[in-house]
Design a protein around this motif. Structure first.
Motif, PDB file in Angstrom:
ATOM      1  N   GLY A 282       9.170  19.776  78.234  1.00 38.68           N
ATOM      2  CA  GLY A 282       8.192  20.762  78.659  1.00 38.68           C
ATOM      3  C   GLY A 282       7.034  20.162  79.410  1.00 38.68           C
ATOM      4  N   PRO A 283       6.404  20.959  80.286  1.00 36.14           N
ATOM      5  CA  PRO A 283       5.350  20.441  81.164  1.00 36.14           C
ATOM      6  C   PRO A 283       4.090  20.006  80.438  1.00 36.14           C
ATOM      7  CG  PRO A 283       5.562  22.827  81.374  1.00 36.14           C
ATOM      8  CD  PRO A 283       6.707  22.378  80.547  1.00 36.14           C
ATOM      9  N   GLY A 284       3.920  20.399  79.174  1.00 37.87           N
ATOM     10  CA  GLY A 284       2.719  20.010  78.447  1.00 37.87           C
ATOM     11  C   GLY A 284       2.838  18.671  77.749  1.00 37.87           C
ATOM     12  N   THR A 285       3.948  17.997  77.945  1.00 40.35           N
ATOM     13  CA  THR A 285       4.184  16.725  77.268  1.00 40.35           C
ATOM     14  C   THR A 285       3.203  15.654  77.739  1.00 40.35           C
ATOM     15  OG1 THR A 285       6.530  17.207  77.061  1.00 40.35           O
ATOM     16  CG2 THR A 285       5.871  14.901  76.837  1.00 40.35           C
ATOM     17  N   VAL A 286       2.574  14.979  76.789  1.00 37.31           N
ATOM     18  CA  VAL A 286       1.716  13.834  77.100  1.00 37.31           C
ATOM     19  C   VAL A 286       2.478  12.580  76.710  1.00 37.31           C
ATOM     20  CG1 VAL A 286      -0.462  12.666  76.637  1.00 37.31           C
ATOM     21  CG2 VAL A 286      -0.376  15.161  76.694  1.00 37.31           C
ATOM     22  N   PRO A 287       2.833  11.731  77.675  1.00 34.60           N
ATOM     23  CA  PRO A 287       3.653  10.558  77.347  1.00 34.60           C
ATOM     24  C   PRO A 287       2.932   9.602  76.405  1.00 34.60           C
ATOM     25  CG  PRO A 287       3.377  10.798  79.743  1.00 34.60           C
ATOM     26  CD  PRO A 287       2.515  11.809  79.101  1.00 34.60           C
ATOM     27  N   VAL A 288       3.689   9.046  75.471  1.00 36.97           N
ATOM     28  CA  VAL A 288       3.188   7.947  74.647  1.00 36.97           C
ATOM     29  C   VAL A 288       3.259   6.695  75.505  1.00 36.97           C
ATOM     30  CG1 VAL A 288       3.565   6.571  72.583  1.00 36.97           C
ATOM     31  CG2 VAL A 288       3.973   9.050  72.528  1.00 36.97           C
ATOM     32  N   SER A 289       2.118   6.076  75.758  1.00 41.99           N
ATOM     33  CA  SER A 289       2.067   4.935  76.670  1.00 41.99           C
ATOM     34  C   SER A 289       1.745   3.653  75.905  1.00 41.99           C
ATOM     35  CB  SER A 289       1.007   5.167  77.747  1.00 41.99           C
ATOM     36  OG  SER A 289       0.993   4.109  78.674  1.00 41.99           O
ATOM     37  N   SER A 290       2.467   2.579  76.234  1.00 42.88           N
ATOM     38  CA  SER A 290       2.210   1.281  75.613  1.00 42.88           C
ATOM     39  C   SER A 290       2.384   0.195  76.658  1.00 42.88           C
ATOM     40  CB  SER A 290       3.149   1.046  74.429  1.00 42.88           C
ATOM     41  OG  SER A 290       4.498   1.166  74.831  1.00 42.88           O
ATOM     42  N   GLU A 291       2.024  -1.044  76.280  1.00 39.83           N
ATOM     43  CA  GLU A 291       2.065  -2.152  77.226  1.00 39.83           C
ATOM     44  C   GLU A 291       2.700  -3.368  76.557  1.00 39.83           C
ATOM     45  OE1 GLU A 291      -1.299  -4.839  79.358  1.00 39.83           O
ATOM     46  OE2 GLU A 291      -1.309  -2.721  79.937  1.00 39.83           O
ATOM     47  N   LEU A 292       3.470  -4.117  77.349  1.00 36.43           N
ATOM     48  CA  LEU A 292       4.103  -5.343  76.869  1.00 36.43           C
ATOM     49  C   LEU A 292       3.742  -6.487  77.802  1.00 36.43           C
ATOM     50  CD1 LEU A 292       6.243  -6.882  75.091  1.00 36.43           C
ATOM     51  CD2 LEU A 292       7.923  -6.194  76.827  1.00 36.43           C
ATOM     52  N   VAL A 293       3.224  -7.572  77.243  1.00 39.64           N
ATOM     53  CA  VAL A 293       2.987  -8.807  77.993  1.00 39.64           C
ATOM     54  C   VAL A 293       4.049  -9.806  77.550  1.00 39.64           C
ATOM     55  CG1 VAL A 293       1.381 -10.690  78.466  1.00 39.64           C
ATOM     56  CG2 VAL A 293       0.510  -8.357  78.129  1.00 39.64           C
ATOM     57  N   ILE A 294       4.767 -10.388  78.523  1.00 40.76           N
ATOM     58  CA  ILE A 294       5.876 -11.271  78.176  1.00 40.76           C
ATOM     59  C   ILE A 294       5.395 -12.675  77.796  1.00 40.76           C
ATOM     60  CG2 ILE A 294       7.966 -12.391  79.062  1.00 40.76           C
ATOM     61  CD1 ILE A 294       8.471  -9.895  80.739  1.00 40.76           C
ATOM     62  N   ARG A 295       4.454 -13.231  78.566  1.00 39.23           N
ATOM     63  CA  ARG A 295       3.976 -14.589  78.295  1.00 39.23           C
ATOM     64  C   ARG A 295       2.449 -14.646  78.223  1.00 39.23           C
ATOM     65  NH1 ARG A 295       7.042 -19.211  78.883  1.00 39.23           N
ATOM     66  NH2 ARG A 295       9.225 -18.935  79.472  1.00 39.23           N
ATOM     67  N   LYS A 296       1.962 -15.486  77.337  1.00 38.64           N
ATOM     68  CA  LYS A 296       0.529 -15.747  77.225  1.00 38.64           C
ATOM     69  C   LYS A 296       0.341 -17.225  76.932  1.00 38.64           C
ATOM     70  CE  LYS A 296      -3.653 -14.362  74.734  1.00 38.64           C
ATOM     71  NZ  LYS A 296      -4.209 -13.496  73.671  1.00 38.64           N
ATOM     72  N   ASP A 297      -0.518 -17.879  77.709  1.00 38.00           N
ATOM     73  CA  ASP A 297      -0.782 -19.313  77.541  1.00 38.00           C
ATOM     74  C   ASP A 297       0.507 -20.129  77.583  1.00 38.00           C
ATOM     75  OD1 ASP A 297      -3.511 -18.741  77.247  1.00 38.00           O
ATOM     76  OD2 ASP A 297      -3.283 -18.442  75.073  1.00 38.00           O
ATOM     77  N   GLY A 298       1.420 -19.737  78.476  1.00 35.90           N
ATOM     78  CA  GLY A 298       2.656 -20.484  78.670  1.00 35.90           C
ATOM     79  C   GLY A 298       3.721 -20.267  77.620  1.00 35.90           C
ATOM     80  N   GLU A 299       3.484 -19.383  76.658  1.00 38.21           N
ATOM     81  CA  GLU A 299       4.449 -19.115  75.590  1.00 38.21           C
ATOM     82  C   GLU A 299       4.810 -17.633  75.586  1.00 38.21           C
ATOM     83  OE1 GLU A 299       5.696 -21.444  73.712  1.00 38.21           O
ATOM     84  OE2 GLU A 299       4.365 -23.112  74.287  1.00 38.21           O
ATOM     85  N   TYR A 300       6.019 -17.345  75.078  1.00 42.28           N
ATOM     86  CA  TYR A 300       6.381 -15.949  74.893  1.00 42.28           C
ATOM     87  C   TYR A 300       5.470 -15.324  73.837  1.00 42.28           C
ATOM     88  CZ  TYR A 300      10.697 -16.720  77.507  1.00 42.28           C
ATOM     89  OH  TYR A 300      11.611 -17.009  78.484  1.00 42.28           O
TER      90      TYR A 300
END
Length: 240
Positions: A207-225
């Motif tokens: 339905g048009p009123g849907t608000v997506p659940v949004s998240s974020e993924l960072v693969i590497r930080k300081d040279g490590e996964y």
């Protein structure tokens, strides 16, 4: 890339497919939501079959009597996927078909459709025709997939796509125009200082009123996964 890639519970031959195992496909296979009610699944542009195999591993832990179909326009890819399926623990649940989405005629209503499709529309065409077809939207576009999903999803079914983040808004609009609305978006950065490069979007006819659940993924930080990335893929990669 080696001709054979060993995951924790299955092996993927990676020699003949036009497109090899890649990070985008692994992220899609690991991140897309699966449900115990998922019985019919379609992987569009299956390549080596890696995404389908990852979904089979995940569904085998929560569902019964599921069937995953992988289709690919490239004959060598479809054949290699079939061989990878046949050598897996879930061979009875996996099928590989050599045909384009445009040729695919089915009355099946799918609980889940996934695709890691071609997206280099504006880049120079690769001289290897098979790789070109896999990497460019010459024979398959996001719009094609959305149109197909709009008429082939079961009630409550979902479509999950991984895409370059710079076309996310365009694809969300395309989905809305076909009655499919984003319920989840995962934004991916290779490192925390780099811009978001990929989005995994899950669409449904919610339905048009849907608000997506949004998240974020960072693969590497300081040279490590990152721990978040490791948790996402640890059931698949041997080195985690």
């Amino acid at each position: 890339m080696a001709a054979e890639f060993q995951f924790k519970r299955f092996t993927v031959s990676n020699e003949f497919s036009a497109m090899k195992i890649n990070t985008d496909g692994v992220l899609l296979g690991a991140a897309v939501g699966v449900l115990p009610s998922d019985r019919k699944v379609l992987d569009i542009g299956t390549g080596t079959g890696t995404v389908a195999l990852m979904l089979a591993q995940r569904l085998s832990e929560i569902a019964e009597d599921f069937v995953i179909e992988g289709i690919d326009i490239d004959g060598a890819s479809a054949s290699e996927a079939a061989a990878n399926f046949a050598s897996s623990p879930w061979k009875e649940s996996l099928r590989s078909l050599h045909l384009s989405l445009q040729e695919f005629q089915t009355d099946t209503a799918y609980d889940l459709i996934v695709s890691n499709p071609p997206y280099f529309d504006s880049s120079l065409t690769n001289p290897d025709e098979r790789v070109s077809i896999s990497r460019h939207s010459l024979t398959l576009s996001y719009a094609d997939i959305i149109v197909f999903a709009s008429t082939h999803l079961a009630p409550g079914g979902r479509l999950a796509l991984i895409m370059p983040s710079d076309i996310e808004r365009q694809l969300l609009r395309e989905g809305r125009s076909r009655g499919l609305f984003a319920s989840e978006t995962l934004h991916i950065r290779t490192t925390e200082r780099k811009a978001i490069s990929r989005t995994i979007a899950t669409f449904s006819a919610s339905g048009p009123g849907t608000v997506p659940v949004s998240s974020e993924l960072v693969i590497r930080k300081d040279g490590e996964y990152t721990g978040e990335y490791c948790r996402l893929v640890r059931d698949f990669y041997l080195y985690l």
